[in-house]
Motif scaffolding. Sequence first.
Motif, mmCIF file in Angstrom:
data_model
loop_
_atom_site.group_PDB
_atom_site.id
_atom_site.type_symbol
_atom_site.label_atom_id
_atom_site.label_comp_id
_atom_site.label_asym_id
_atom_site.label_seq_id
_atom_site.Cartn_x
_atom_site.Cartn_y
_atom_site.Cartn_z
ATOM 1 N N VAL A 175 -0.495 5.029 -1.406
ATOM 2 C CA VAL A 175 -1.573 5.297 -0.457
ATOM 3 C C VAL A 175 -1.086 6.312 0.577
ATOM 4 O O VAL A 175 0.015 6.170 1.131
ATOM 5 C CB VAL A 175 -2.028 3.992 0.239
ATOM 6 C CG1 VAL A 175 -2.941 4.290 1.417
ATOM 7 C CG2 VAL A 175 -2.716 3.076 -0.758
ATOM 8 N N ASN A 176 -1.897 7.343 0.822
ATOM 9 C CA ASN A 176 -1.515 8.336 1.828
ATOM 10 C C ASN A 176 -2.593 8.564 2.887
ATOM 11 O O ASN A 176 -2.453 9.433 3.744
ATOM 12 C CB ASN A 176 -1.118 9.669 1.171
ATOM 13 C CG ASN A 176 -2.146 10.164 0.172
ATOM 14 O OD1 ASN A 176 -3.346 9.879 0.289
ATOM 15 N ND2 ASN A 176 -1.693 10.897 -0.836
ATOM 16 N N ARG A 177 -3.693 7.783 2.834
ATOM 17 C CA ARG A 177 -4.687 7.800 3.913
ATOM 18 C C ARG A 177 -5.267 6.396 4.044
ATOM 19 O O ARG A 177 -5.595 5.761 3.042
ATOM 20 C CB ARG A 177 -5.801 8.814 3.655
ATOM 21 C CG ARG A 177 -6.852 8.832 4.783
ATOM 22 C CD ARG A 177 -7.853 9.967 4.629
ATOM 23 N NE ARG A 177 -7.234 11.269 4.799
ATOM 24 C CZ ARG A 177 -6.955 11.829 5.972
ATOM 25 N NH1 ARG A 177 -7.243 11.176 7.101
ATOM 26 N NH2 ARG A 177 -6.402 13.014 6.035
ATOM 27 N N VAL A 178 -5.397 5.929 5.275
ATOM 28 C CA VAL A 178 -5.920 4.593 5.537
ATOM 29 C C VAL A 178 -7.073 4.696 6.523
ATOM 30 O O VAL A 178 -6.989 5.425 7.525
ATOM 31 C CB VAL A 178 -4.816 3.671 6.113
ATOM 32 C CG1 VAL A 178 -5.407 2.338 6.554
ATOM 33 C CG2 VAL A 178 -3.724 3.448 5.079
ATOM 34 N N SER A 179 -8.152 3.977 6.228
ATOM 35 C CA SER A 179 -9.315 3.913 7.121
ATOM 36 C C SER A 179 -9.376 2.518 7.725
ATOM 37 O O SER A 179 -9.485 1.522 6.997
ATOM 38 C CB SER A 179 -10.595 4.226 6.349
ATOM 39 O OG SER A 179 -11.717 4.187 7.210
ATOM 40 N N ILE A 180 -9.294 2.433 9.044
ATOM 41 C CA ILE A 180 -9.206 1.154 9.752
ATOM 42 C C ILE A 180 -10.526 0.864 10.464
ATOM 43 O O ILE A 180 -10.995 1.660 11.281
ATOM 44 C CB ILE A 180 -8.046 1.177 10.768
ATOM 45 C CG1 ILE A 180 -6.716 1.414 10.031
ATOM 46 C CG2 ILE A 180 -8.013 -0.108 11.578
ATOM 47 C CD1 ILE A 180 -5.538 1.616 10.962
ATOM 48 N N GLY A 181 -11.127 -0.254 10.144
ATOM 49 C CA GLY A 181 -12.371 -0.640 10.797
ATOM 50 C C GLY A 181 -12.131 -1.140 12.209
ATOM 51 O O GLY A 181 -11.254 -1.974 12.431
ATOM 52 N N PHE A 212 0.835 -1.206 0.000
ATOM 53 C CA PHE A 212 0.000 0.000 0.000
ATOM 54 C C PHE A 212 0.869 1.255 0.000
ATOM 55 O O PHE A 212 0.603 2.222 -0.737
ATOM 56 C CB PHE A 212 -0.931 0.007 1.210
ATOM 57 C CG PHE A 212 -2.134 -0.889 1.085
ATOM 58 C CD1 PHE A 212 -2.966 -0.822 -0.027
ATOM 59 C CD2 PHE A 212 -2.461 -1.786 2.095
ATOM 60 C CE1 PHE A 212 -4.087 -1.638 -0.143
ATOM 61 C CE2 PHE A 212 -3.579 -2.611 1.994
ATOM 62 C CZ PHE A 212 -4.384 -2.540 0.878
ATOM 63 N N ALA A 213 1.902 1.259 0.822
ATOM 64 C CA ALA A 213 2.794 2.425 0.880
ATOM 65 C C ALA A 213 3.492 2.635 -0.457
ATOM 66 O O ALA A 213 3.578 3.765 -0.960
ATOM 67 C CB ALA A 213 3.806 2.249 2.003
#
Length: 445
Positions: free
Chosen positions: A159-165, A154-155
């Motif tokens: 990717v520069n924003r991650v949404s974690i459930g 991902f990096a």
Amino acid sequence: MSLELAKRYSTPVPRYTSYPTAPHFSADVGAAAYRAWLAELKPGTRLSLYSHIPFCDELCWYCGCCTKAVRRYEPVSEYLPSLYAEMEHVAQLLPAEHVVMHNHWGGGSPNILSAEDILKLADLQKRLFHWADDAEFAVEVDPRGLDEDRVAAFARAGVNRVSIGIQDFDPIVQAAINRKQSFEQTQHAVEAFRAHGIHSLNVDLVYGLPYQARSSLQSTLDRVLELRPTRIAAFGYAHLPERLKHQRLIATASLPDSVERFGQASRLARVLTRAGYVRIGLDHFALPDDPLAQGHLARNFQGYTTDAADALIGFGASAIGRLPQGYAQNHPATAEYARRISEDGLATARGIALTDNDRMRAFVIERLMCDLTFPARELRQRFGAQSEEILQEAQALLEADQDQLVESDGEAFRVTDRGRPFVRSIAACFDSYLDNSAARHAPGV
């Protein structure tokens, strides 16, 4: 605040991530209409891309997303060529001078993709579309199915924003929704992304879950604050077992009533604002230096966003696109989606063409959901004489308001602090489709 007020405004209403809302889409909009709409986009159009990965390792019983659990990777690898083909076809229809401002991968769980396929999908998108230098690339992840190779991929993909459930850390609640996830798993994911230079981290929480109480929710919030994410989304659970079969595994008697739901939402807001987060609209919170707390707000199918694109292009089964002309949604079944892509290049199954009245009401509802207000002057500038229809409805609402939920200074119509928890119900007063709809929605509180 009166408990009677919470009960009174708990009537189910839409979440207003679009207007008109998805239940009003129809087969009148198909692939031919969507193809024409894409071809009509002007040079310089700012784009937002959404890619749907409709697979999870395990199905959470509360989930309302279009996804399915798989035990083998083959269904995922068989799905991806259709996704690639759709992107290639759409890229040929777009004006060459477009610019991508935002890219979002959702699901399902996008981290079900192998590290190799993460890089392959990102690489394809970078080759097919023209990107702004400061484009945001966001991805949703499930910490339970995450390893170092995927985090690194991902990096590397940009990717520069991650949404974690998260939803809730309480073991009793987790067992009731079939989502067992430890704080340690979640913390490891947060630390891994930060170690790879990704510091813009969102977490998702849900209130109104089975066996959930304010005390247990407080414990979850305490652990979340240890992680110090940049954004927190706190959604109210929508129990729709008539439409979502897996939700029938959740006993209705285990759900908190409207008063308890309201208490949970209020506690969330109180704890997070005291911890230094800025409250955004109805149910999002952001640190003061996060762009969500500083700039112009918009609302789309991912919730609150700073995404100011002119058009949203949806890729994948069930994905929805929003263009100036209207909404277009792909077929939700992966097999039928793949068949349509193979035969036509597009998989549009339904949608809706916007009228001028739809655009006006969409503007009002979005501004209420985002800013808790809409200015009469801007409404008149945008929509001319047609705006008087909305202004008359707003005046009628003001005159009928017995609960001090709305107010006006003669120029702007706004939701009061007392009315903020009920903004969806207030926005629904401007929804011309709602009275003729049999669709089921989440409670208004």
